[in-house]
Design a protein around this motif. Structure first.
Motif, PDB file in Angstrom:
ATOM      1  N   GLU A 183       0.820  -1.210   0.000  1.00 40.44           N
ATOM      2  CA  GLU A 183       0.000   0.000   0.000  1.00 40.44           C
ATOM      3  C   GLU A 183       0.857   1.265   0.000  1.00 40.44           C
ATOM      4  O   GLU A 183       0.612   2.216   0.752  1.00 40.44           O
ATOM      5  CB  GLU A 183      -0.979  -0.026   1.174  1.00 40.44           C
ATOM      6  CG  GLU A 183      -1.953  -1.185   1.094  1.00 40.44           C
ATOM      7  CD  GLU A 183      -2.856  -1.314   2.315  1.00 40.44           C
ATOM      8  OE1 GLU A 183      -2.724  -0.513   3.259  1.00 40.44           O
ATOM      9  OE2 GLU A 183      -3.692  -2.226   2.296  1.00 40.44           O
ATOM     10  N   GLY A 184       1.909   1.259  -0.824  1.00 37.27           N
ATOM     11  CA  GLY A 184       2.785   2.412  -0.966  1.00 37.27           C
ATOM     12  C   GLY A 184       3.814   2.586   0.130  1.00 37.27           C
ATOM     13  O   GLY A 184       4.623   3.510   0.077  1.00 37.27           O
ATOM     14  N   ARG A 185       3.815   1.711   1.105  1.00 36.27           N
ATOM     15  CA  ARG A 185       4.766   1.817   2.226  1.00 36.27           C
ATOM     16  C   ARG A 185       5.861   0.761   2.086  1.00 36.27           C
ATOM     17  O   ARG A 185       5.578  -0.400   1.783  1.00 36.27           O
ATOM     18  CB  ARG A 185       4.017   1.607   3.540  1.00 36.27           C
ATOM     19  CG  ARG A 185       4.900   1.773   4.738  1.00 36.27           C
ATOM     20  CD  ARG A 185       4.123   1.806   6.028  1.00 36.27           C
ATOM     21  NE  ARG A 185       5.044   1.636   7.131  1.00 36.27           N
ATOM     22  CZ  ARG A 185       4.773   1.036   8.253  1.00 36.27           C
ATOM     23  NH1 ARG A 185       3.567   0.544   8.458  1.00 36.27           N
ATOM     24  NH2 ARG A 185       5.668   0.918   9.193  1.00 36.27           N
ATOM     25  N   VAL A 186       7.109   1.167   2.290  1.00 37.42           N
ATOM     26  CA  VAL A 186       8.229   0.224   2.221  1.00 37.42           C
ATOM     27  C   VAL A 186       8.091  -0.770   3.379  1.00 37.42           C
ATOM     28  O   VAL A 186       8.020  -0.383   4.544  1.00 37.42           O
ATOM     29  CB  VAL A 186       9.583   0.955   2.275  1.00 37.42           C
ATOM     30  CG1 VAL A 186      10.728  -0.035   2.344  1.00 37.42           C
ATOM     31  CG2 VAL A 186       9.745   1.868   1.067  1.00 37.42           C
ATOM     32  N   ALA A 187       8.019  -2.059   3.021  1.00 33.67           N
ATOM     33  CA  ALA A 187       7.772  -3.106   4.021  1.00 33.67           C
ATOM     34  C   ALA A 187       8.950  -4.057   4.193  1.00 33.67           C
ATOM     35  O   ALA A 187       9.001  -4.801   5.168  1.00 33.67           O
ATOM     36  CB  ALA A 187       6.532  -3.909   3.625  1.00 33.67           C
ATOM     37  N   GLY A 188       9.879  -4.038   3.257  1.00 43.04           N
ATOM     38  CA  GLY A 188      11.027  -4.922   3.353  1.00 43.04           C
ATOM     39  C   GLY A 188      11.959  -4.721   2.177  1.00 43.04           C
ATOM     40  O   GLY A 188      11.625  -4.030   1.218  1.00 43.04           O
ATOM     41  N   PHE A 189      13.139  -5.340   2.267  1.00 45.87           N
ATOM     42  CA  PHE A 189      14.086  -5.279   1.164  1.00 45.87           C
ATOM     43  C   PHE A 189      15.052  -6.451   1.248  1.00 45.87           C
ATOM     44  O   PHE A 189      15.276  -7.021   2.315  1.00 45.87           O
ATOM     45  CB  PHE A 189      14.837  -3.944   1.125  1.00 45.87           C
ATOM     46  CG  PHE A 189      15.799  -3.705   2.263  1.00 45.87           C
ATOM     47  CD1 PHE A 189      17.168  -3.878   2.084  1.00 45.87           C
ATOM     48  CD2 PHE A 189      15.346  -3.276   3.503  1.00 45.87           C
ATOM     49  CE1 PHE A 189      18.058  -3.633   3.130  1.00 45.87           C
ATOM     50  CE2 PHE A 189      16.225  -3.029   4.542  1.00 45.87           C
ATOM     51  CZ  PHE A 189      17.587  -3.212   4.354  1.00 45.87           C
ATOM     52  N   ALA A 190      15.570  -6.823   0.099  1.00 41.98           N
ATOM     53  CA  ALA A 190      16.532  -7.922   0.009  1.00 41.98           C
ATOM     54  C   ALA A 190      17.355  -7.734  -1.256  1.00 41.98           C
ATOM     55  O   ALA A 190      16.888  -7.135  -2.224  1.00 41.98           O
ATOM     56  CB  ALA A 190      15.810  -9.266  -0.032  1.00 41.98           C
ATOM     57  N   ASP A 191      18.569  -8.248  -1.239  1.00 44.44           N
ATOM     58  CA  ASP A 191      19.416  -8.164  -2.427  1.00 44.44           C
ATOM     59  C   ASP A 191      19.929  -9.544  -2.803  1.00 44.44           C
ATOM     60  O   ASP A 191      19.894 -10.474  -2.009  1.00 44.44           O
ATOM     61  CB  ASP A 191      20.586  -7.198  -2.192  1.00 44.44           C
ATOM     62  CG  ASP A 191      21.530  -7.680  -1.104  1.00 44.44           C
ATOM     63  OD1 ASP A 191      22.285  -8.642  -1.339  1.00 44.44           O
ATOM     64  OD2 ASP A 191      21.518  -7.088  -0.006  1.00 44.44           O
ATOM     65  N   LEU A 192      20.396  -9.641  -4.027  1.00 49.14           N
ATOM     66  CA  LEU A 192      21.008 -10.867  -4.527  1.00 49.14           C
ATOM     67  C   LEU A 192      22.251 -10.476  -5.305  1.00 49.14           C
ATOM     68  O   LEU A 192      22.160  -9.821  -6.351  1.00 49.14           O
ATOM     69  CB  LEU A 192      20.032 -11.636  -5.424  1.00 49.14           C
ATOM     70  CG  LEU A 192      20.585 -12.921  -6.051  1.00 49.14           C
ATOM     71  CD1 LEU A 192      20.981 -13.928  -4.974  1.00 49.14           C
ATOM     72  CD2 LEU A 192      19.568 -13.521  -7.002  1.00 49.14           C
ATOM     73  N   GLN A 193      23.401 -10.867  -4.779  1.00 42.43           N
ATOM     74  CA  GLN A 193      24.661 -10.541  -5.421  1.00 42.43           C
ATOM     75  C   GLN A 193      24.957 -11.531  -6.548  1.00 42.43           C
ATOM     76  O   GLN A 193      24.404 -12.632  -6.570  1.00 42.43           O
ATOM     77  CB  GLN A 193      25.781 -10.539  -4.382  1.00 42.43           C
ATOM     78  CG  GLN A 193      25.554  -9.546  -3.244  1.00 42.43           C
ATOM     79  CD  GLN A 193      25.243  -8.154  -3.763  1.00 42.43           C
ATOM     80  OE1 GLN A 193      26.036  -7.572  -4.498  1.00 42.43           O
ATOM     81  NE2 GLN A 193      24.072  -7.612  -3.411  1.00 42.43           N
ATOM     82  N   PRO A 194      25.816 -11.164  -7.508  1.00 46.48           N
ATOM     83  CA  PRO A 194      26.125 -12.053  -8.644  1.00 46.48           C
ATOM     84  C   PRO A 194      26.632 -13.435  -8.228  1.00 46.48           C
ATOM     85  O   PRO A 194      26.430 -14.416  -8.942  1.00 46.48           O
ATOM     86  CB  PRO A 194      27.203 -11.284  -9.421  1.00 46.48           C
ATOM     87  CG  PRO A 194      26.946  -9.849  -9.087  1.00 46.48           C
ATOM     88  CD  PRO A 194      26.469  -9.862  -7.656  1.00 46.48           C
ATOM     89  N   SER A 195      27.232 -13.521  -7.054  1.00 47.77           N
ATOM     90  CA  SER A 195      27.735 -14.800  -6.544  1.00 47.77           C
ATOM     91  C   SER A 195      26.622 -15.684  -5.984  1.00 47.77           C
ATOM     92  O   SER A 195      26.861 -16.850  -5.655  1.00 47.77           O
ATOM     93  CB  SER A 195      28.748 -14.544  -5.427  1.00 47.77           C
ATOM     94  OG  SER A 195      28.092 -13.909  -4.328  1.00 47.77           O
ATOM     95  N   ASP A 252      10.192  -5.103   7.700  1.00 48.18           N
ATOM     96  CA  ASP A 252       9.791  -4.192   8.773  1.00 48.18           C
ATOM     97  C   ASP A 252       9.015  -4.966   9.827  1.00 48.18           C
ATOM     98  O   ASP A 252       8.171  -5.803   9.494  1.00 48.18           O
ATOM     99  CB  ASP A 252       8.926  -3.077   8.176  1.00 48.18           C
ATOM    100  CG  ASP A 252       8.614  -1.995   9.183  1.00 48.18           C
ATOM    101  OD1 ASP A 252       7.812  -2.246  10.113  1.00 48.18           O
ATOM    102  OD2 ASP A 252       9.150  -0.892   9.029  1.00 48.18           O
ATOM    103  N   GLY A 253       9.293  -4.702  11.085  1.00 47.47           N
ATOM    104  CA  GLY A 253       8.647  -5.418  12.184  1.00 47.47           C
ATOM    105  C   GLY A 253       7.136  -5.379  12.142  1.00 47.47           C
ATOM    106  O   GLY A 253       6.474  -6.337  12.545  1.00 47.47           O
ATOM    107  N   THR A 254       6.557  -4.303  11.643  1.00 49.58           N
ATOM    108  CA  THR A 254       5.096  -4.205  11.579  1.00 49.58           C
ATOM    109  C   THR A 254       4.511  -5.064  10.458  1.00 49.58           C
ATOM    110  O   THR A 254       3.301  -5.267  10.415  1.00 49.58           O
ATOM    111  CB  THR A 254       4.632  -2.739  11.392  1.00 49.58           C
ATOM    112  OG1 THR A 254       5.167  -2.236  10.169  1.00 49.58           O
ATOM    113  CG2 THR A 254       5.080  -1.875  12.552  1.00 49.58           C
ATOM    114  N   PHE A 255       5.362  -5.570   9.562  1.00 52.25           N
ATOM    115  CA  PHE A 255       4.893  -6.411   8.458  1.00 52.25           C
ATOM    116  C   PHE A 255       5.294  -7.877   8.631  1.00 52.25           C
ATOM    117  O   PHE A 255       5.067  -8.679   7.730  1.00 52.25           O
ATOM    118  CB  PHE A 255       5.417  -5.882   7.115  1.00 52.25           C
ATOM    119  CG  PHE A 255       4.748  -4.615   6.680  1.00 52.25           C
ATOM    120  CD1 PHE A 255       3.543  -4.653   6.005  1.00 52.25           C
ATOM    121  CD2 PHE A 255       5.318  -3.383   6.959  1.00 52.25           C
ATOM    122  CE1 PHE A 255       2.912  -3.486   5.607  1.00 52.25           C
ATOM    123  CE2 PHE A 255       4.702  -2.211   6.569  1.00 52.25           C
ATOM    124  CZ  PHE A 255       3.489  -2.259   5.896  1.00 52.25           C
TER     125      PHE A 255
END
Length: 160
Positions: free
Chosen positions: A64-76, A85-88
């Protein structure tokens, strides 16, 4: 829920808030208050944080337009950041991010994922098919935190 690319110059503060919320709310039963503060202190170097995010290029989950989490994936195949986010917590954000990482691995021909996973995230990663490679202890700002190096071998060119 929408998963999009990181936007340099726009997302740094919001992702820092997600990181701190995730650590202080979702990992609270696994680490002491001193360990949590060492891991995600209130005061931080905003320039170093922004540089790390620009280098890692995470995927950002929005609800709903709010940033709730993030993750990355490196080439390796290494997952450096994976935070909700704790609320999610428990609302499917982590599962959506993990599915996106698998899709990205497939598209990029990455056949193996690995990450240094906190005690609080270990069960989630195990449910996603990761196995413990080794237990670790990391010293951070004078505190020792336990975690595990976990890995997952993917099927044909990144498929789960």
């Amino acid at each position: 829920m929408r998963i999009r690319a990181f936007r340099p110059g726009d997302d740094e503060a919001a992702l820092r808030a997600v990181f701190r919320s995730s650590v202080h709310q979702l990992a609270v039963g696994f680490y002491t208050p001193a360990q949590l503060e060492a891991w995600a202190p209130e005061a931080y170097d905003a320039i170093a944080w922004a540089e790390r995010l620009r280098a890692n290029r995470p995927f950002v989950a929005e609800v709903e337009g709010r940033v709730a989490g993030f993750a990355d994936l490196q080439p390796s195949g290494y997952i450096d950041h994976f935070f909700v986010d704790g609320t999610f917590g428990g609302r499917g954000v982590g599962s959506a991010l993990m599915a996106h990482l698998h899709q990205s691995a497939h598209a990029r021909g990455i056949g193996r994922l690995c990450s240094d996973v906190s005690l609080s995230a270990e069960g989630f990663f195990a449910r996603c098919g990761f196995v413990i490679e080794r237990r670790q202890e990391v010293e951070l700002r004078g505190e020792v935190l336990r975690n595990a190096r976990m890995r997952k071998t993917l099927g044909t060119a990144g498929r789960a």
